[in-house]
Design an enzyme around this catalytic site. Sequence first.
Site, mmCIF file in Angstrom:
data_model
loop_
_atom_site.group_PDB
_atom_site.id
_atom_site.type_symbol
_atom_site.label_atom_id
_atom_site.label_comp_id
_atom_site.label_asym_id
_atom_site.label_seq_id
_atom_site.Cartn_x
_atom_site.Cartn_y
_atom_site.Cartn_z
ATOM 1 N N GLY A 354 11.504 -19.127 21.037
ATOM 2 C CA GLY A 354 12.639 -19.550 19.671
ATOM 3 C C GLY A 354 12.228 -20.198 18.746
ATOM 4 O O GLY A 354 12.558 -19.917 17.440
ATOM 5 N N GLU A 377 -1.657 -2.513 -3.282
ATOM 6 C CA GLU A 377 -2.912 -2.234 -3.498
ATOM 7 C C GLU A 377 -3.329 -0.935 -2.668
ATOM 8 O O GLU A 377 -4.521 -1.161 -2.183
ATOM 9 C CB GLU A 377 -3.858 -3.348 -3.507
ATOM 10 C CG GLU A 377 -3.327 -4.409 -4.709
ATOM 11 C CD GLU A 377 -4.409 -5.147 -5.104
ATOM 12 O OE1 GLU A 377 -5.760 -4.835 -4.974
ATOM 13 O OE2 GLU A 377 -4.340 -6.143 -5.557
#
Lengths: 403, 253
Positions: A354, A377
């Site tokens: 969590g 890119e």
Amino acid sequence: MVFPFKSLSDYEIRTRPEHEAFRNFVREFMEKEVAPLVTRIEERNEFPMELLDKVGAQGFQGIGVPQEYGGQGGDQTSVVIFSEETSRVCPALVTLVGVNGLFTTPLQLFGTEEQKRRYLAPVARGEKRSAHATTEAVAGSDVAGIQTRAEKAGGEWRINGRKAFISGGDLADFFVVLARTAPPPGPKERWKGLTMFVVEKGAKGFSVARHMEKMGLRGSHIVELQLDDVSVPEESVVGKEGDGFKVAMETFDHGRIGVAAQALGIAQVVFEKSLNYAMQRTTFGRPLIQHQMIDSYLADMLIRLTGARHLVYWAASLADAGRTEYQLAASMAKASATESAEWIAEKAINIFGGAGVIVETQVERFLRDVEITKVYEGANEIQRLVIIRQLIKQTLGVDVLQA
Amino acid sequence: MPTNTVVLLKHVYDESQLKVDPATGGIDFSAVPGKMSSFDRNAVEEALRLRQQLGGTVTSLTLGTDAAVKSIREALAMGVDRAVLVRTSGETDAYAAGALLEKALARLQPWGLLLCAEGSTDTYTSLLPGMLAQRLGLPLISYARSLKLDGGALVGERSLERKTVTVRAALPAIASVVSEINEPRIPTLLQIMGAAKKELSVTQAESLGVTEQGYRTESMSGKGRERKRVVIEGPVQEAVSRLLDAMTREGVV
Ligand SMILES: Cc1cc2nc3c(=O)[nH]c(=O)nc-3n(C[C@H](O)[C@H](O)[C@H](O)COP(=O)(O)OP(=O)(O)OC[C@H]3O[C@@H](n4cnc5c(N)ncnc54)[C@H](O)[C@@H]3O)c2cc1C
């Protein structure tokens, strides 16, 4: 022969003690100056300008720019080190700095002496910022598909169009802009007839049209740029008229490895965080690290991290040795490092449970950041095309994509 | 007349990387990376800052093994003009170091200012500045938190336990600095690459003709510290007075 290379020594990674010193100093700068501010940068999606000025004053925008043009000199290994160490703290800063490379590289490779004198030094010294505008909403991977046009009128070029996804376009003083200056001669030669221009901020008709919200790299912004009858002098052409595709592609070839290293820094930091957490967090009466399933995750993370590191630094070594196989290596490094980093960041969230999805823990942001490294890119799908194309070119001397 | 400065520089074990074997208390020094003694970076920074006024050069002087070259190159990258390494085969105690440095400093004449740190981050004996002042017969401004030049003299604020004292010494003089004195610069890539080309001369310690010997460290071990892990619970008022009682019993207040 070790196919597709000649011998084992072709796989060597070469670094010098100066590289290690540079790594230590970049780390020190990032931990001292940037790390205390990352939470704020994430929250506000703003990178403090004073800090960006400090980054500039430290010469980081001038890595790879020759000393005679106000730069720091340095090889691809230095670029990679900067990128990795910076990303380990703040991946967005790699982009904020890296876009300057997408401006200075085409000027270094193709610019006139006059252009180099005018633009390289202020950017390299961190006094000015720059950006690279190739992509449009209609064309990203398919660079030849751009619709921005430039027409010659008198002694000037007049540019019309709209660019999208332009990193740092909100802060830049100088831009390179790709535009079509002639129709393609035929369907198989779509890449012909493009031209790269330098456009300065404040040019009439040139504006930032819109900010685009994105999932990661908070603090680095992407914008759309509008060009309405923007006039630039003939001297603004970078390289030859009609050679713009080549100018853009060679620029990306150079920049790719910086992105690979950006992902590597992400992989490194989330691995370090995960290992730390696994030693400290106890469940069922013992530390996580004593649960074999967690160890299996951690081991796989390290395996991928180390593999990626080797590819990235190896590609840099090939570039520094002036080897043409660099392209093949850089594409492999980019695809491998970005995907390894994604996998590692996702496993990190598993290990944190969590806590991993809580913003404050500073793990989930790296997963958001790494997604972008897979796309820009040259998206990883395109890297794979390049890998096979380069492989065949390198070994058989034919271009399969032209056939 | 430009005045040259010498700054002392030590390469030490990175104390944050020391690992003590909990069973034996032993430390495996072979696995510990080295670094520039932290406060020496402040001394280097101060030397570079004062160089602007003194106009001379800054030379770093190191006593150590070849491993020290890493730290020396860092100082050269920061801006030190040239470096001297007096090569030893291992650790040197403070007494022998004083004797060796005295000889090495004589070879570096002329200089008008000697800077060093208040202590090194490994053994931290803080003996060297005073010993060198005595050997060289020069005034020492120790524990300096600020230094400036004023009409050919060095003026320093000394950081003492309960007070700050400002003193003035005519050059040539020695000063030892504390870490608050400045913020050491981080060199740029260009400076780091340039440092590889700067002059680094190496002298064998034996060639200095020092016969004095101090002490030798026979062994070194980590010391474990047992914690009592006393937890005091209850309402704050009550807990505080019980905490005070406990601390009084332990003799810490
Ligand atoms: C945060 C961010 C910052 C950016 N910064 C800049 C910048 O500063 N300057 C700039 O010019 N651009 C920039 N870009 C644009 C970036 O380079 C493009 O997004 C990228 O090239 C992909 O293009 P696209 O988004 O149009 O995707 P598309 O080209 O439409 O591709 C969509 C999908 O199809 C795949 N695909 C496309 N063609 C093929 C093919 N032939 N074979 C197999 N698969 C294919 C792609 O890999 C992708 O998965 C940025 C993008 C992002 C997300």
